[in-house]
Design a protein around this motif. Structure first.
Motif, PDB file in Angstrom:
ATOM      1  N   ILE A 167      27.225  46.807  46.617  1.00  0.00           N
ATOM      2  CA  ILE A 167      27.534  45.461  46.124  1.00  0.00           C
ATOM      3  C   ILE A 167      26.641  45.112  44.940  1.00  0.00           C
ATOM      4  CG2 ILE A 167      27.433  43.005  46.707  1.00  0.00           C
ATOM      5  CD1 ILE A 167      28.423  43.645  49.447  1.00  0.00           C
ATOM      6  N   GLY A 168      25.379  45.548  44.973  1.00  0.00           N
ATOM      7  CA  GLY A 168      24.498  45.281  43.846  1.00  0.00           C
ATOM      8  C   GLY A 168      25.032  45.869  42.561  1.00  0.00           C
ATOM      9  N   SER A 169      25.495  47.113  42.633  1.00  0.00           N
ATOM     10  CA  SER A 169      26.044  47.763  41.435  1.00  0.00           C
ATOM     11  C   SER A 169      27.315  47.075  40.973  1.00  0.00           C
ATOM     12  CB  SER A 169      26.309  49.237  41.732  1.00  0.00           C
ATOM     13  OG  SER A 169      25.110  49.918  42.019  1.00  0.00           O
ATOM     14  N   GLN A 170      28.184  46.715  41.916  1.00  0.00           N
ATOM     15  CA  GLN A 170      29.433  46.048  41.551  1.00  0.00           C
ATOM     16  C   GLN A 170      29.172  44.676  40.949  1.00  0.00           C
ATOM     17  OE1 GLN A 170      31.688  46.059  45.179  1.00  0.00           O
ATOM     18  NE2 GLN A 170      32.317  48.189  44.967  1.00  0.00           N
ATOM     19  N   THR A 171      28.182  43.965  41.489  1.00  0.00           N
ATOM     20  CA  THR A 171      27.903  42.615  40.997  1.00  0.00           C
ATOM     21  C   THR A 171      27.447  42.639  39.551  1.00  0.00           C
ATOM     22  OG1 THR A 171      27.305  41.861  43.217  1.00  0.00           O
ATOM     23  CG2 THR A 171      26.535  40.540  41.360  1.00  0.00           C
ATOM     24  N   VAL A 172      26.503  43.524  39.240  1.00  0.00           N
ATOM     25  CA  VAL A 172      26.016  43.547  37.865  1.00  0.00           C
ATOM     26  C   VAL A 172      27.065  44.085  36.907  1.00  0.00           C
ATOM     27  CG1 VAL A 172      23.615  43.760  38.579  1.00  0.00           C
ATOM     28  CG2 VAL A 172      24.938  45.819  38.107  1.00  0.00           C
ATOM     29  N   LEU A 219      39.756  40.948  39.534  1.00  0.00           N
ATOM     30  CA  LEU A 219      39.669  42.343  39.978  1.00  0.00           C
ATOM     31  C   LEU A 219      38.267  42.630  40.505  1.00  0.00           C
ATOM     32  CD1 LEU A 219      41.024  45.478  38.134  1.00  0.00           C
ATOM     33  CD2 LEU A 219      38.677  45.435  38.945  1.00  0.00           C
ATOM     34  N   SER A 220      37.278  42.261  39.727  1.00  0.00           N
ATOM     35  CA  SER A 220      35.896  42.505  40.147  1.00  0.00           C
ATOM     36  C   SER A 220      35.530  41.664  41.367  1.00  0.00           C
ATOM     37  CB  SER A 220      34.946  42.197  38.993  1.00  0.00           C
ATOM     38  OG  SER A 220      35.233  43.006  37.878  1.00  0.00           O
ATOM     39  N   LEU A 221      35.994  40.434  41.397  1.00  0.00           N
ATOM     40  CA  LEU A 221      35.670  39.566  42.528  1.00  0.00           C
ATOM     41  C   LEU A 221      36.298  40.080  43.818  1.00  0.00           C
ATOM     42  CD1 LEU A 221      36.024  36.037  40.862  1.00  0.00           C
ATOM     43  CD2 LEU A 221      33.932  37.306  41.388  1.00  0.00           C
ATOM     44  N   SER A 222      37.531  40.578  43.756  1.00  0.00           N
ATOM     45  CA  SER A 222      38.167  41.112  44.963  1.00  0.00           C
ATOM     46  C   SER A 222      37.434  42.357  45.450  1.00  0.00           C
ATOM     47  CB  SER A 222      39.642  41.414  44.713  1.00  0.00           C
ATOM     48  OG  SER A 222      39.806  42.475  43.794  1.00  0.00           O
ATOM     49  N   ALA A 223      36.937  43.184  44.520  1.00  0.00           N
ATOM     50  CA  ALA A 223      36.157  44.362  44.913  1.00  0.00           C
ATOM     51  C   ALA A 223      34.886  43.943  45.636  1.00  0.00           C
ATOM     52  CB  ALA A 223      35.831  45.203  43.686  1.00  0.00           C
ATOM     53  N   LEU A 224      34.224  42.904  45.129  1.00  0.00           N
ATOM     54  CA  LEU A 224      32.996  42.423  45.765  1.00  0.00           C
ATOM     55  C   LEU A 224      33.266  41.869  47.159  1.00  0.00           C
ATOM     56  CD1 LEU A 224      31.242  40.597  42.789  1.00  0.00           C
ATOM     57  CD2 LEU A 224      30.483  42.687  43.912  1.00  0.00           C
ATOM     58  N   ALA A 247      47.482  38.988  39.589  1.00  0.00           N
ATOM     59  CA  ALA A 247      47.739  39.569  40.909  1.00  0.00           C
ATOM     60  C   ALA A 247      47.542  41.080  40.906  1.00  0.00           C
ATOM     61  CB  ALA A 247      49.161  39.221  41.359  1.00  0.00           C
ATOM     62  N   LEU A 248      47.975  41.731  39.832  1.00  0.00           N
ATOM     63  CA  LEU A 248      47.772  43.172  39.733  1.00  0.00           C
ATOM     64  C   LEU A 248      46.276  43.509  39.711  1.00  0.00           C
ATOM     65  CD1 LEU A 248      50.527  44.176  37.137  1.00  0.00           C
ATOM     66  CD2 LEU A 248      50.437  44.790  39.561  1.00  0.00           C
ATOM     67  N   GLY A 249      45.500  42.679  39.011  1.00  0.00           N
ATOM     68  CA  GLY A 249      44.059  42.890  38.989  1.00  0.00           C
ATOM     69  C   GLY A 249      43.437  42.736  40.364  1.00  0.00           C
ATOM     70  N   VAL A 250      43.875  41.724  41.110  1.00  0.00           N
ATOM     71  CA  VAL A 250      43.349  41.512  42.462  1.00  0.00           C
ATOM     72  C   VAL A 250      43.651  42.718  43.348  1.00  0.00           C
ATOM     73  CG1 VAL A 250      43.570  40.115  44.548  1.00  0.00           C
ATOM     74  CG2 VAL A 250      43.451  39.005  42.318  1.00  0.00           C
ATOM     75  N   VAL A 251      44.883  43.213  43.255  1.00  0.00           N
ATOM     76  CA  VAL A 251      45.277  44.377  44.062  1.00  0.00           C
ATOM     77  C   VAL A 251      44.436  45.596  43.700  1.00  0.00           C
ATOM     78  CG1 VAL A 251      47.157  46.003  44.535  1.00  0.00           C
ATOM     79  CG2 VAL A 251      47.621  43.559  44.457  1.00  0.00           C
ATOM     80  N   MET A 252      44.232  45.840  42.414  1.00  0.00           N
ATOM     81  CA  MET A 252      43.478  47.017  41.993  1.00  0.00           C
ATOM     82  C   MET A 252      41.983  46.897  42.293  1.00  0.00           C
ATOM     83  SD  MET A 252      45.745  49.092  41.043  1.00  0.00           S
ATOM     84  CE  MET A 252      44.663  50.408  40.481  1.00  0.00           C
ATOM     85  N   GLY A 253      41.515  45.675  42.557  1.00  0.00           N
ATOM     86  CA  GLY A 253      40.121  45.508  42.937  1.00  0.00           C
ATOM     87  C   GLY A 253      39.843  45.918  44.373  1.00  0.00           C
ATOM     88  N   VAL A 254      40.863  45.842  45.236  1.00  0.00           N
ATOM     89  CA  VAL A 254      40.670  46.173  46.655  1.00  0.00           C
ATOM     90  C   VAL A 254      40.219  47.620  46.844  1.00  0.00           C
ATOM     91  CG1 VAL A 254      41.838  46.392  48.880  1.00  0.00           C
ATOM     92  CG2 VAL A 254      42.241  44.375  47.446  1.00  0.00           C
ATOM     93  N   PRO A 255      40.916  48.615  46.263  1.00  0.00           N
ATOM     94  CA  PRO A 255      40.434  49.992  46.447  1.00  0.00           C
ATOM     95  C   PRO A 255      39.069  50.254  45.833  1.00  0.00           C
ATOM     96  CG  PRO A 255      42.238  49.917  44.846  1.00  0.00           C
ATOM     97  CD  PRO A 255      42.182  48.589  45.507  1.00  0.00           C
ATOM     98  N   GLY A 275      36.631  48.253  46.017  1.00  0.00           N
ATOM     99  CA  GLY A 275      35.690  47.803  47.033  1.00  0.00           C
ATOM    100  C   GLY A 275      35.645  48.687  48.260  1.00  0.00           C
ATOM    101  N   LEU A 276      36.685  49.518  48.456  1.00  0.00           N
ATOM    102  CA  LEU A 276      36.763  50.381  49.634  1.00  0.00           C
ATOM    103  C   LEU A 276      36.317  51.814  49.349  1.00  0.00           C
ATOM    104  CD1 LEU A 276      40.223  49.233  51.085  1.00  0.00           C
ATOM    105  CD2 LEU A 276      37.972  48.751  52.055  1.00  0.00           C
ATOM    106  N   ASN A 277      36.852  52.396  48.271  1.00  0.00           N
ATOM    107  CA  ASN A 277      36.666  53.826  48.039  1.00  0.00           C
ATOM    108  C   ASN A 277      35.221  54.197  47.730  1.00  0.00           C
ATOM    109  OD1 ASN A 277      39.413  54.273  48.419  1.00  0.00           O
ATOM    110  ND2 ASN A 277      39.880  54.033  46.240  1.00  0.00           N
ATOM    111  N   GLY A 278      34.572  53.440  46.824  1.00  0.00           N
ATOM    112  CA  GLY A 278      33.200  53.777  46.454  1.00  0.00           C
ATOM    113  C   GLY A 278      32.253  53.684  47.632  1.00  0.00           C
ATOM    114  N   LEU A 279      32.385  52.629  48.431  1.00  0.00           N
ATOM    115  CA  LEU A 279      31.513  52.455  49.591  1.00  0.00           C
ATOM    116  C   LEU A 279      31.781  53.532  50.635  1.00  0.00           C
ATOM    117  CD1 LEU A 279      29.373  50.768  50.980  1.00  0.00           C
ATOM    118  CD2 LEU A 279      31.169  49.236  51.809  1.00  0.00           C
TER     119      LEU A 279
END
Length: 471
Positions: A159-164, A322-327, A371-379, A381-385
Motif C-alpha cells: 500500500i505504501g508503494s501504491q500510495t506514493v 484507478l489508483s484509488l480502487s487499487a488502494l 468506470a473502466l479505470g475503476v475496474v482496471m484498478g482492482v487487479p 490491488g490484488l495481483n501485486g500483493l
C-alpha cells in the motif's frame, strides 16, 4: 549462547525488540525506504516537459530520465538483494539511502541532461536497497520470534508503494510550482536523511562482512547486468536494426548460466531456483500482471489525451479512481493471504477490463472511462500483493533479498514489454484502433495469468513457512 547472540545483535544502546512479536519499530524505515523508488518513478512524469524546455532537450532525450531509472533498478534490485542476504539489511539500507541523497543533490545542481540522467541512474541503484532489505527483515523477524510475521506488514509495503505512486505526480507538480523542476530531485535529500536516521536507530546490525564465509560473485552479477541491459534496451525500442541486442542478451544469458552452475557461491543459484517451480511461476505471473498494468498506465493514458481528446489534467482525474480502487482493494484484502483466490479474481477482473476497453471510442462518455479505470484498478490491488506474498512463502529464506529483487526486476520487464507494445500499436499516435489492438494483447496476457494460476497446484496449499522454534 542464545542470549549472547541476541546481545551482540541488539547492543545495549539500542532498545530490545519484543521477544515474542514483530518489532514494529522496523515498519517506519521499511516502508519509507521502499517508497523511494515509486515516488521517484512517478514524480518525473510531470517534470519531463519543463526539463526539456530548460535544457533544450527533445522528448526522445528526456525519455532517458525514465528509462535510466528503470534500467538501474531492474539490475540493482536483485544484485543489492543478494548483498542484503550476505551482509544483512542494515548496511545496504544505509548505503542505498545515502546514495539517494547524493543523487538528489546531483540532480538539483546538474548543468546538463547527461548529468540529470546520471542522477536518475544513481537514484535507481540507491532506491534498490530498501525493498529487498524490508523483505529480508520481515523474514528474519519471523525466525527471531518463532512466529510468522503479520500479514499487515507485507500489506503496508504494498500500500505504501501504491500510495506514493498515486500522489507522486501531484507532489511533483506542487514542488515544481514552488521551486521549479530541480526540487523534484532536491526532495530526495530530506527523504534520504529521514531514512538514514530511522535506519541507524532502528535496524538491527548485520553480520560482519567477511565472517559469513561467502564471497561476492562479481562476474555473475556483471553477466546478469549485461543480460538485462541488452534485453531492456531492445524492449524500449524494438526493431530489426537493433538485432545485436537480443543476440548480446542471449550470449550473456548463456555465459551467466555456465558461470552460476560452476561457482560454489553463485549470485543466483540456478540449481535451487530451477528446482523451485512455484517461485519461477510467481516471477512469470509478475511479468504478465505488470505488462497489463503498465499497458493501461501508458497506453490508456495516452489514448485518453490523443484518441479521446481530453486535456492532460482531465485525463489525470479520469485515472485517479484507478489508483484509488487499487488502494482500497489492497487495504481490504491485505489481512488475508488467499494468494490463489486473489490471482484468479485479479486475472478475471483484468480480462473484464480489457474487454471493456474494446468498447471505448472517441465518443465514449466520461462515466464509462472512469468506470473502466475503476475496474482496471482492482487487479492492480490484488495481483501485486498476491505475488509478493507468494514469493515470501516460496523463496529460500537465505536468499529472500535477492528473490525480492528479482520480483521487482520482472515487474520492470513487464513495464518495458508494455512500453514496446504501446510503440507497436500506436506507431502514428494513440488512436482508437491501436487501443483496441492493445486491449487484445493485454487480454491475452490476462488469459495467460489465469492459466498459470490454475495450473500451479502449489498455490492451493500456500501456508506460512515454518520458522525455527515455532511449535
Amino acid at each position: 549462547m542464545a542470549t549472547l547472540r541476541k546481545e551482540q545483535r541488539f547492543p545495549a544502546t539500542r532498545r530490545r525488540p519484543p521477544a515474542d512479536g514483530f518489532d514494529r519499530r522496523l515498519i517506519a524505515p521499511m516502508v519509507l525506504g521502499s517508497v523511494l523508488n515509486p515516488v521517484n518513478s512517478s514524480m518525473i512524469a510531470v517534470a519531463l516537459v519543463p526539463i526539456g524546455a530548460a535544457l533544450g532537450a527533445p522528448p526522445a532525450q528526456t525519455a532517458w530520465l525514465v528509462s535510466g531509472l528503470y534500467l538501474a533498478t531492474a539490475v540493482g534490485q536483485p544484485v543489492i538483494g543478494r548483498l542484503v542476504d550476505m551482509y544483512g539489511p542494515r548496511r545496504l539500507y544505509l548505503i542505498g539511502t545515502a546514495l539517494v541523497g547524493a543523487a538528489g543533490l546531483l540532480g538539483a545542481l546538474a548543468p546538463s541532461l547527461g548529468a540529470l540522467v546520471a542522477a536518475r541512474v544513481l537514484l535507481g541503484f540507491g532506491t534498490s536497497a530498501a525493498y529487498p532489505a524490508a523483505m529480508h527483515l520481515t523474514r528474519s523477524e519471523a525466525e527471531r520470534t518463532g512466529h510468522d510475521s503479520p500479514a499487515g506488514v507485507l500489506t503496508a509495503l504494498a500500500i505504501g508503494s501504491q500510495t506514493v505512486a498515486v500522489v507522486g505526480p501531484t507532489l511533483g507538480g506542487v514542488l515544481i510550482g514552488l521551486g521549479g523542476w530541480r526540487t523534484v530531485f532536491l526532495v530526495n535529500v530530506p527523504l534520504s536523511l529521514a531514512c538514514l536516521v530511522l535506519g541507524a536507530r532502528r535496524l538491527p546490525p548485520g553480520p560482519a562482512a567477511r565472517r559469513t564465509g561467502k564471497s561476492v560473485d562479481l562476474p555473475g552479477m556483471a553477466l546478469f547486468a549485461a543480460l538485462l541491459v541488452a534485453l531492456m534496451l531492445f524492449l524500449m525500442e524494438p526493431g530489426a536494426g537493433l538485432w545485436y541486442l537480443p543476440a548480446l542478451a542471449a550470449f550473456a544469458g548463456a555465459a551467466f548460466a555456465v558461470r552460476e552452475l560452476r561457482v560454489p557461491e553463485p549470485f543466483i543459484d540456478l540449481r535451487v531456483l530451477g528446482g523451485n517451480i512455484p517461485l519461477l511461476a510467481t516471477f512469470v505471473r509478475q511479468l504478465l500482471a505488470y505488462t497489463t498494468a503498465y499497458g493501461v498506465l501508458y497506453g490508456y493514458t495516452q489514448w485518453l489525451e490523443e484518441g479521446r481528446g481530453l486535456h492532460a489534467a482531465t485525463a489525470g482525474l479520469v485515472l485517479l479512481p484507478l489508483s484509488l480502487s487499487a488502494l482500497v482493494v489492497s487495504g481490504v484484502t491485505g489481512r488475508r493471504e488467499a494468494v490463489r483466490g486473489k490471482l484468479v479474481a485479479g486475472a478475471l477482473v483484468q480480462a473484464a477490463g480489457c474487454t471493456g476497453l474494446l468498447l471505448a471510442d472517441a465518443r465514449s462518455a466520461l462515466w464509462l472511462l472512469v468506470a473502466l479505470g475503476v475496474v482496471m484498478g482492482v487487479p492492480q490491488g490484488l495481483n501485486g500483493l498476491a505475488n509478493q506474498t507468494a514469493l515470501y512463502r516460496q523463496a529460500d529464506p537465505a536468499r529472500m533479498g535477492s528473490a525480492a529483487g528479482l520480483l521487482r526486476t520482472f515487474m520492470y520487464l513487464g513495464a518495458m514489454a508494455a512500453s514496446a507494445a504501446d510503440a507497436a500499436y500506436f506507431p502514428h499516435g494513440a488512436h482508437t484502433g491501436g487501443l483496441h489492438h492493445l486491449a487484445l494483447f493485454m487480454l491475452a496476457c490476462s488469459a495467460l495469468l489465469l492459466v498459470t494460476t490454475f495450473l500451479d497446484r502449489s498455490l492451493r496449499t500456500t501456508t506460512p513457512t515454518p520458522v525455527p522454534g515455532k511449535a
